[in-house]
Design an enzyme around this catalytic site. Structure first.
Site, PDB file in Angstrom:
ATOM      1  N   GLY A 147       0.820  -1.200   0.000  1.00 30.53           N
ATOM      2  CA  GLY A 147       0.000   0.000   0.000  1.00 30.53           C
ATOM      3  C   GLY A 147       0.856   1.252   0.000  1.00 30.53           C
ATOM      4  O   GLY A 147       2.043   1.228   0.344  1.00 30.53           O
ATOM      5  N   CYS A 148       0.245   2.357  -0.382  1.00 27.13           N
ATOM      6  CA  CYS A 148       0.997   3.607  -0.510  1.00 27.13           C
ATOM      7  C   CYS A 148       1.467   4.126   0.846  1.00 27.13           C
ATOM      8  O   CYS A 148       2.647   4.465   1.020  1.00 27.13           O
ATOM      9  CB  CYS A 148       0.162   4.648  -1.240  1.00 27.13           C
ATOM     10  SG  CYS A 148      -1.508   4.869  -0.582  1.00 27.13           S
TER      11      CYS A 148
END
Length: 343
Positions: A147-148
């Protein structure tokens, strides 16, 4: 030269990935899909010069033999069946959703509130944090792109965790550009709502990305058991993530030792930008690149015994936080230079 398929090419991460692959020296695009725009061309949906036809996912299944690697840029929850079907055809599958990031069904159930439909696949996926899992990614066939938010937090804190210098309490304040919410039409992401505003959401111990922070940092540490307070915010910019982390190191560990640790840990890393003392990582250090910039600041700069540090890490959420990291994973898995198509 290999051929790549992109499932979900018209979202923000999908179009970013198509642009990266288009300039990759070792990749040709075989097909791209879109659930909402099948039958159109990519240039009909985005302001790009390429006339790639957009096909439905069902057609992509039939044409799986035309490509060597498939990128899944689909909404969370929608990658499981495509991953299963493309993996069964022997393709390298790189998933940009959250569907395969957590290695255990119990963790998925806890954070996503449902049973994982393909628990047998979870242990087969390699978590694609390249700077941490490079050895596992070489020749991997199934890859889950991180995930970012966790990419900035994990890269920002990994050296401390690995050395056992990260104490239990970790406070993370993160800010993301509006593109991090995806290309969806929801009220909080409309221009008038987001512009000249900043909004916290899922603050405390609620955001699902905490699971990835715990997974990576607890595994890296001889101590583990970290306790996160995570406060994400929607920032009125198009792209970029800035994570500010408040941590404490053990008695006797100095700022100079911490800097030496980070320099040693990330020596030779092509996409880690460690800033010198006195400089702070900003979005401009990283947007439109695959870099992660990291700055280290003692809370009390004039006190050599200060144990409290402020670590700031930034990235472009669409590149290092998604599509660029996916390409970096592909490069490692398929034996290309790690920086190919990313510099």
């Amino acid at each position: 030269m290999i051929k790549a398929g992109v499932a979900g090419a018209t979202g923000y991460t999908g179009i970013e990935l198509v642009q990266l692959l288009h300039r990759h020296p070792h990749v040709e695009i075989g097909w791209i899909t879109s659930a909402s725009s099948a039958g159109k061309r990519l240039c009909d949906v985005h302001a790009v010069p390429w006339e790639y036809p957009l096909i439905a996912l069902e057609e992509a299944y039939a044409r799986a033999g035309e490509v060597d690697v498939v990128f899944l840029c689909l909404p969370h929850g929608q990658s499981i069946e495509p991953a299963r079907r493309f993996a069964a055809r022997g393709l390298c599958v790189i998933d940009l959703s959250a569907d395969f990031r957590l290695g255990h069904p119990e963790a998925y159930r806890r954070w996503y509130g449902m049973e994982h439909p393909a628990p047998e696949l979870l242990p087969q996926f390699v978590y694609g944090l390249c700077e941490v899992n490079r050895a596992q990614l070489r020749k991997a066939r199934l890859i889950a792109v991180p995930g970012c938010y966790p990419t900035t937090v994990n890269l920002g804190l990994y050296p401390l965790a690995k050395a056992g210098w990260l104490e239990e309490r970790v406070i993370v304040d993160s800010k993301s550009g509006v593109s991090g919410a995806g290309r969806t039409l929801k009220t909080p992401y409309l221009f008038v709502e987001a512009n000249e505003n900043m909004t916290p959401y899922n603050i405390g111990y609620r955001h699902r990305h905490i699971a990835e922070m715990e997974m990576v940092l607890n595994a890296a540490s001889p101590n583990g058991g970290y306790r996160f307070t995570f406060s994400p915010h929607l920032l009125p910019v198009n792209r970029g993530i800035l994570s500010t982390m408040y941590v404490r190191v053990p008695v006797g560990v100095t700022e100079a030792q911490v800097r030496d640790l980070y320099e040693e840990t990330y020596a030779g890393e092509p996409f880690i930008h460690l800033l010198p003392a006195g400089q702070q990582a900003s979005l401009r250090h990283t947007v439109h690149t695959n870099r992660c910039a990291i700055s280290i600041t003692p809370e009390l700069p004039d006190d050599p015994t200060c144990r409290d540090l402020i670590i700031v890490a930034t990235e472009d959420n669409l590149i290092k936080g998604a599509s660029g990291q996916a390409v970096q994973c592909m490069n490692l898995a398929l034996g290309f230079p790690e920086t190919a198509g990313l510099l």
